[in-house]
Design a protein around this motif. Structure first.
Motif, PDB file in Angstrom:
ATOM      1  N   GLU A  17       0.815  -1.219   0.000  1.00 55.34           N
ATOM      2  CA  GLU A  17       0.000   0.000   0.000  1.00 55.34           C
ATOM      3  C   GLU A  17       0.849   1.270   0.000  1.00 55.34           C
ATOM      4  N   GLU A  18       2.039   1.171   0.573  1.00 60.01           N
ATOM      5  CA  GLU A  18       2.847   2.375   0.721  1.00 60.01           C
ATOM      6  C   GLU A  18       3.793   2.609  -0.444  1.00 60.01           C
ATOM      7  N   ARG A  19       3.606   1.857  -1.506  1.00 56.69           N
ATOM      8  CA  ARG A  19       4.414   1.977  -2.703  1.00 56.69           C
ATOM      9  C   ARG A  19       4.240   3.377  -3.317  1.00 56.69           C
ATOM     10  N   SER A  20       5.353   3.986  -3.696  1.00 60.61           N
ATOM     11  CA  SER A  20       5.321   5.323  -4.291  1.00 60.61           C
ATOM     12  C   SER A  20       4.564   6.337  -3.443  1.00 60.61           C
ATOM     13  N   THR A  21       4.713   6.251  -2.150  1.00 61.39           N
ATOM     14  CA  THR A  21       4.148   7.296  -1.280  1.00 61.39           C
ATOM     15  C   THR A  21       5.280   7.913  -0.483  1.00 61.39           C
TER      16      THR A  21
END
Lengths: 562, 335
Positions: free
Chosen positions: A298-302
């Motif tokens: 979920e935290e990909r590219s954040t």
């Protein structure tokens, strides 16, 4: 003798004025290879629709070919000097020209302007030009010819609503019953809007052809010179170029993004000429400042995870240094592009000169920077540090020129020990905002990505504003953000806040250049090509002034047959 | 035979229902977005509002049921209203295109003439050219005529229309200037002069497609003729002293036509499907161009409706071909 002179003079005058009479030039054929599907720019923001509609409906003011605002339906441009813009920068008061009539003969009043605002901002409407009315609190009709627009915040550049071809005025009487959810049901209105412009629609066939005739009630009795217009759509850019430049069947063709040598060859047939104009479009590489690794879920590219190696400015700098923008331009754009080192290369007053060094490729320097930063070449020639390899995923949309660019840049990057994996995605997926798709440019599940972007009008504030901290696409906002690189910096945001309060033009220019330079000198965005718009017109068509700031057909009332 | 026809027709109903469901699912699952073609200057929040206004916020089954209602109830009712002048449809929602926000069926009706003229004519031309070529090629097998015929159909079969189309444009429009390269869909035929204009603008797209169609059908015709020419009944006919013309054109041709007629019938729906590439090349803007622009713009109601109409036509003409087969060949009866 004197009498003879007067007679001959009056003959000349007659001849020239006869030339400029309404309808005297007959028929003109325009070819847009993407066909318009609707003539209501508030229901479709596509360039093809908005430009086709610009023959019929008009804004209060628009931009000319050098990017200056010119009053169109308004008397003059309101400013703080002439009292049209209030000192707190929160209201702007427009005065409409006297005696304007719609093509059906009824009077054009401030009520129509107020209605246009209501139409676009209706909560159930899904208006495609909603951003034009951002921060607008109210639009009131002071009298029949005066409109006051009030903003919720101070607007140093209050020329969003009713300015430019994306925000023309529609007739209240015609659209009164088309508000909100009723909008799509109003086929007749959407296909045949009543306007104040030089032409009226006689027949509209969606995605095929539009027939226009001169507006009998147009404000200038001598214009337009053409009595009828055929606006054909369909085919592709090369066929459109052929129809104007080689066979001469059409008089004007729009958006000829073709390989430079193809255009050159076509124009050698001698039937027409290629024209280009430069707006603010820039093809650029965006650098992902966050970690796109799929392991992060979920935290990909954040913003939760900074990028493992692109967070190092030396790597970003080396990537930019290794690119030869002149070669890219020669291969992909020719006369229709210019290599650039700015993200805001136009209007000229906003263009910074602080970054021009990037025009020279310097692979040795790039290698040296990486060496000094401790990135050491491994056995396969790819640099590594602390077990991290400089291996990039480079994505863009599917398009012949973009794939050429990818291949060249991959080659240059391999010379500085950076490994690149290329990926291209269908434009409808890449630029589509489908939150379910992992392949959109907003999600940015890659290390770098390349595309073209621009801003509307001539003021770049909203453009800079989109790269503000907190506007990143993320799962929380359904990936709807606009700060694609996810760059966050307090000094940048502070300059932005100052820009939002500054009304003085020279200070605005200074701040804009500083904002541009920060993005470039931090190597957050790597600009490549300043792209122009390219069109072609036949040799017999006069009066064409290509405009990159407004509709290409903005001055069609002045077109004539030579 | 009658029972068979009824049974097949009834069977077509669930088939079509599943086709429509499959189409809807495919379109729904396929990546893409109706706002993808808009300029990047339009912010994402505005895009989201546009999507919601198009009804994309509703769950899948609601959208599917809505489409079913619009297509199978509202559209026929609207057609009735149009035909009789009595208001049956009231303010029932028709199938609306996302691009033009206008009823899909109106646009389809608008596009039919040019598609039928150009693609239909090319099918007729292709058939007219193909049948004699097929017959003569078979009768004079391995003659120079047969060799040339084989070569031409190989060419027609293997060279794509986007190549032949552009080649014709370069020769006849750019260099010779005989024919227009852009089809004028607003042209109305009123007298001889305008008819000639119409023929001029039709000739290139029609010929490109006719070459392709003729290549296909002539091969079928030739193969079918060859099958029959070696049959015993042909020898019998000749032994009876019938003239060669009668043997060939009455006995052999009639029997050879059976499979060819089926092939031609099954090919008819492709006429309505338009010719996506050829229509693009010559800017004919018929149904094929409509479909491709709708796909590019992710105009799901339009794509769904068009592809479903094609599915109906294909099912219908397959049924027709089966029945024709039974009529033409009394030996075949479906019971």
């Amino acid at each position: 003798m004197k009498k003879l002179f007067v007679i001959s003079l009056s003959l000349i005058v007659m001849a020239t004025s006869g030339f400029a009479m309404r309808g005297s030039s007959g028929h003109v054929n325009i070819l847009y290879w993407q066909a318009p599907s609707i003539l209501n720019p508030y229901l479709s923001g596509g360039t093809k629709e908005v430009e086709a509609a610009s023959l019929i409906i008009e804004p209060l003011a628009r931009y000319d070919d050098s990017g200056n605002m010119v009053p169109w339906l308004a008397e003059s441009i309101p400013t703080t000097e002439n009292g049209g813009v209030s000192d707190d920068l929160k209201t702007i008061t427009w005065k409409i020209k006297e005696g304007l009539v719609w093509s059906d003969g009824s009077a054009f009043t401030s009520e129509d302007v107020v209605f246009t605002y209501e139409y676009c901002t209706h909560p159930e409407g899904g208006c495609a030009q909603g951003q034009k009315f951002e921060d607008v609190v109210s639009v009131e009709a002071i009298d029949d010819l005066t409109i006051k627009v009030t903003f919720g915040v101070a607007k140093p550049f209050p020329y969003g609503p009713f300015v430019g071809f994306q925000s023309p005025i529609i007739q209240k009487v015609q659209f009164e019953n088309c508000l909100g959810t009723a909008a799509p049901g109003c086929t007749d209105q959407n296909f045949m809007p009543i306007g104040t412009g030089p032409f009226v629609v006689t027949e509209f066939r969606p995605n095929d052809v539009i027939s226009f005739e001169a507006n009998a009630n147009y404000r200038d009795p001598d214009k337009p010179a053409f009595a009828t217009v055929t606006f054909k759509g369909g085919g592709d850019a090369s066929a459109a170029g052929r129809a104007v430049l080689e066979t001469g069947e059409f008089d004007y063709a729009w958006n000829l993004q073709l390989a430079p040598q193809v255009l050159q060859q076509m124009s050698e047939a001698g039937k027409g000429q290629v024209v280009s104009a430069f707006g603010p479009s820039v093809e650029r590489i965006m650098v992902n400042m966050t970690d796109p690794s799929p392991d992060l879920g979920e935290e990909r590219s954040t913003r939760a995870h900074p990028h493992p190696f692109l967070s190092d400015i030396n790597v970003r700098k080396a990537l930019s240094l290794a690119i030869d923008r002149n070669i890219l331009n020669e291969i992909g754009y020719g006369l229709t592009g210019k290599p650039t080192c700015n993200i805001v290369p136009a209007p000229a007053i906003y263009a910074s000169t602080a970054n021009d060094g990037c025009l020279v490729q310097d692979i040795d320097m790039a290698n040296q920077i990486l060496d000094e930063a401790g990135w050491v070449r491994g056995s396969d020639g790819v640099r590594e540090k602390d077990g991290m390899r400089l291996s990039l995923l480079y994505q863009t949309s599917t398009n012949a020129v973009r794939q050429d660019f990818q291949a060249l840049i991959k080659q240059w990057w391999s010379q500085i020990g950076v490994e690149t994996e290329l990926r291209n995605l269908d434009a409808s997926v890449f630029f589509g905002g489908d939150p379910g798709s992992p392949d959109t440019f907003q999600k940015f599940f890659a290390d770098v990505e390349m595309y073209t972007n621009r801003f509307d009008g001539t003021d770049p504030e909203s453009y800079f504003n989109s790269w503000k901290c907190g506007r990143e696409p993320s799962p929380e906002n359904g990936w709807l953000g606009v700060n694609i690189t996810r760059y966050c910096d307090d000094t940048y945001d502070a300059k932005l806040a100052e820009l939002a309060k500054t009304g003085d033009l020279s200070r605005r220019i200074e701040l804009s250049k500083a904002l541009n330079d920060q993005q470039i000198q931090e190597y957050i965005m790597i600009p490549l090509i300043h792209r122009g718009s390219v069109s072609a017109h036949s040799n017999s068509l006069g009066g064409v002034v290509l405009n990159a700031w407004d509709s290409e057909l903005w001055n069609i009332a002045d077109w004539y047959r030579k | 035979m009658f029972n068979y026809t009824i049974r097949r027709t009834l069977l077509a109903i669930p088939t079509l229902f599943f086709i429509s469901l499959a189409l809807f699912l495919l379109l729904d699952l396929a990546p893409g977005d109706p706002t993808a073609q808009l300029p990047l200057t339009i912010p994402p929040e505005v895009r989201e509002k546009i999507r919601l206004a198009l009804g994309l916020g509703e769950p899948f089954h609601i959208r599917f049921l809505l489409w079913l209602e619009q297509f199978f109830i509202n559209e026929p009712l609207h057609l009735l209203t149009e035909l009789t002048g009595v208001d049956f449809s009231g303010d029932r929602q028709r199938v609306i295109s996302w691009q033009s926000r206008s009823p899909v069926m109106d646009i389809v009706v608008q596009r039919l003439p040019q598609t039928l003229w150009v693609v239909g004519m090319s099918y007729v031309m292709g058939t007219i050219i193909a049948l004699p070529i097929g017959i003569i090629s078979a009768y004079r097998q391995y003659s120079w005529f047969d060799q040339i015929g084989t070569f031409v159909s190989m060419v027609g079969f293997s060279i794509p229309t986007f190549f032949t189309g552009v080649l014709l444009i370069v020769i006849f429009s750019v260099h010779l200037g005989w024919f227009p390269s852009i089809y004028d869909t607003t042209h109305v035929v009123t007298d001889w002069g305008s008819l000639i204009v119409q023929i001029k603008q039709m000739i290139m797209p029609t010929m490109v497609l006719a070459l392709y169609n003729a290549a296909q059908i002539s091969r079928f015709m030739r193969a079918s003729m060859l099958d029959n020419l070696n049959q015993d009944y042909v020898r019998t006919a000749r032994a009876k002293g019938l003239r060669e013309n009668v043997v060939l054109l009455v006995h052999v041709l009639r029997n050879s036509m059976i499979p060819v007629v089926t092939v031609i019938a099954i090919g008819v729906p492709t006429v309505f499907g338009g010719a996506i590439i050829t229509e693009q090349v010559f800017k004919v803007n018929g149904l094929g161009q409509l479909l491709i622009t709708a796909i590019q713009a992710n105009d799901i109601p339009m794509v769904q409706t068009l592809t479903f109409i094609f599915a109906v036509l294909i099912v219908l003409f397959n049924l027709l071909a089966d029945i024709l087969y039974g009529i033409l060949d009394p030996r075949i009866r479906y019971e």
